[in-house]
Write a protein that holds these residues in place. Sequence first.
Motif, PDB file in Angstrom:
ATOM      1  N   GLN A  18       6.564 -23.206  -2.780  1.00 47.42           N
ATOM      2  CA  GLN A  18       6.727 -21.940  -2.055  1.00 47.42           C
ATOM      3  C   GLN A  18       6.564 -21.982  -0.191  1.00 47.42           C
ATOM      4  O   GLN A  18       6.980 -21.280   0.314  1.00 47.42           O
ATOM      5  CB  GLN A  18       5.388 -21.218  -2.287  1.00 47.42           C
ATOM      6  N   GLU A  37      15.244  -9.466  -1.110  1.00 44.69           N
ATOM      7  CA  GLU A  37      14.659 -10.050  -2.356  1.00 44.69           C
ATOM      8  C   GLU A  37      13.380  -9.129  -2.815  1.00 44.69           C
ATOM      9  O   GLU A  37      13.133  -8.464  -3.905  1.00 44.69           O
ATOM     10  CB  GLU A  37      14.275 -11.473  -2.168  1.00 44.69           C
ATOM     11  N   PHE A  38      12.393  -8.826  -1.854  1.00 40.01           N
ATOM     12  CA  PHE A  38      11.567  -7.820  -1.955  1.00 40.01           C
ATOM     13  C   PHE A  38      11.760  -6.532  -2.439  1.00 40.01           C
ATOM     14  O   PHE A  38      11.477  -6.022  -3.488  1.00 40.01           O
ATOM     15  CB  PHE A  38      10.466  -7.951  -0.778  1.00 40.01           C
ATOM     16  N   LYS A  41      12.882  -6.603  -6.054  1.00 38.00           N
ATOM     17  CA  LYS A  41      12.155  -6.854  -7.107  1.00 38.00           C
ATOM     18  C   LYS A  41      11.186  -5.730  -7.066  1.00 38.00           C
ATOM     19  O   LYS A  41      10.492  -5.429  -8.018  1.00 38.00           O
ATOM     20  CB  LYS A  41      11.246  -8.048  -6.717  1.00 38.00           C
ATOM     21  N   ASN A  42      11.109  -4.681  -6.216  1.00 42.31           N
ATOM     22  CA  ASN A  42      10.158  -3.519  -5.976  1.00 42.31           C
ATOM     23  C   ASN A  42      10.875  -2.206  -5.915  1.00 42.31           C
ATOM     24  O   ASN A  42      10.198  -1.228  -5.612  1.00 42.31           O
ATOM     25  CB  ASN A  42       9.129  -3.764  -4.636  1.00 42.31           C
ATOM     26  N   VAL A  53       6.104   1.386   0.472  1.00 49.90           N
ATOM     27  CA  VAL A  53       5.542  -0.113   0.681  1.00 49.90           C
ATOM     28  C   VAL A  53       4.633  -0.071   1.709  1.00 49.90           C
ATOM     29  O   VAL A  53       4.703   0.484   2.898  1.00 49.90           O
ATOM     30  CB  VAL A  53       6.724  -1.023   1.179  1.00 49.90           C
ATOM     31  N   ASP A  57       1.401  -4.990   0.422  1.00 46.42           N
ATOM     32  CA  ASP A  57       2.298  -5.379  -0.582  1.00 46.42           C
ATOM     33  C   ASP A  57       3.198  -6.534  -0.008  1.00 46.42           C
ATOM     34  O   ASP A  57       3.674  -7.381  -0.907  1.00 46.42           O
ATOM     35  CB  ASP A  57       3.240  -4.025  -0.969  1.00 46.42           C
ATOM     36  N   ILE A  58       3.744  -6.583   1.432  1.00 45.63           N
ATOM     37  CA  ILE A  58       4.631  -7.339   1.789  1.00 45.63           C
ATOM     38  C   ILE A  58       3.689  -8.891   1.700  1.00 45.63           C
ATOM     39  O   ILE A  58       4.165  -9.869   1.320  1.00 45.63           O
ATOM     40  CB  ILE A  58       5.088  -7.165   2.997  1.00 45.63           C
ATOM     41  N   LYS A  60       1.179  -9.731   0.074  1.00 46.64           N
ATOM     42  CA  LYS A  60       0.687 -10.439  -1.181  1.00 46.64           C
ATOM     43  C   LYS A  60       2.027 -11.061  -1.820  1.00 46.64           C
ATOM     44  O   LYS A  60       1.922 -11.830  -2.702  1.00 46.64           O
ATOM     45  CB  LYS A  60       0.153  -9.210  -2.103  1.00 46.64           C
ATOM     46  N   SER A  61       3.244 -10.629  -1.473  1.00 45.80           N
ATOM     47  CA  SER A  61       4.554 -11.129  -2.104  1.00 45.80           C
ATOM     48  C   SER A  61       4.948 -12.387  -1.287  1.00 45.80           C
ATOM     49  O   SER A  61       6.171 -12.909  -1.721  1.00 45.80           O
ATOM     50  CB  SER A  61       5.375  -9.910  -2.231  1.00 45.80           C
ATOM     51  N   GLY A  62       4.117 -12.629  -0.394  1.00 43.48           N
ATOM     52  CA  GLY A  62       4.575 -14.054   0.549  1.00 43.48           C
ATOM     53  C   GLY A  62       5.138 -13.811   1.764  1.00 43.48           C
ATOM     54  O   GLY A  62       5.689 -14.837   2.364  1.00 43.48           O
ATOM     55  N   ARG A  64       3.546 -12.803   4.534  1.00 44.15           N
ATOM     56  CA  ARG A  64       2.545 -12.967   5.384  1.00 44.15           C
ATOM     57  C   ARG A  64       2.915 -13.487   6.858  1.00 44.15           C
ATOM     58  O   ARG A  64       2.668 -12.957   7.950  1.00 44.15           O
ATOM     59  CB  ARG A  64       1.176 -13.456   5.015  1.00 44.15           C
TER      60      ARG A  64
END
Length: 143
Positions: A18, A37-38, A41-42, A53, A57-58, A60-62, A64
């Motif tokens: 990751q 990509e987010f 997927k969302n 959004v 949400d952003i 937690k999806s990586g 940060r």
Amino acid sequence: KQSRRTRNDSSSAETQKQRKPHGYWLRLSNQRLFFEEFARKNNVNHPEDWSKVRYQDIAKSGGRSILRLYPSLSAALRAIFPDHKWNECTIRTRAPNRHWDSIENQRKFFNDFAAAHNVQCQEDWGSVTYQQIVNSGGGCILQ
């Protein structure tokens, strides 16, 4: 000890998979790839869909590390997708203190809302619901 090492090894492998190289998220093209990509997927298919959004949400999806580069999700979206015409109603964000006290800001919100919802005359406002205004970011005006 053996099982402990295996657990640490798999955890380490996951983390490495990751992790991105140092400076990776500084490139706008990499930020855009993450947000695209987010979005896929969302179910974010249109710029106005970003209003659903949240910053969390952003994160937690990586995302940060990307968000830390900007003062807000709004600022990140504006920088990453400069080709879109963004406004306060499009991006879920917290307005600055006393922002909605200004009649000019309230008027701008309702003018933008009217344009986005095909409100063309005073009678059209009769079909607008409270929830539509809240969902568009105008809840603070109505309180």
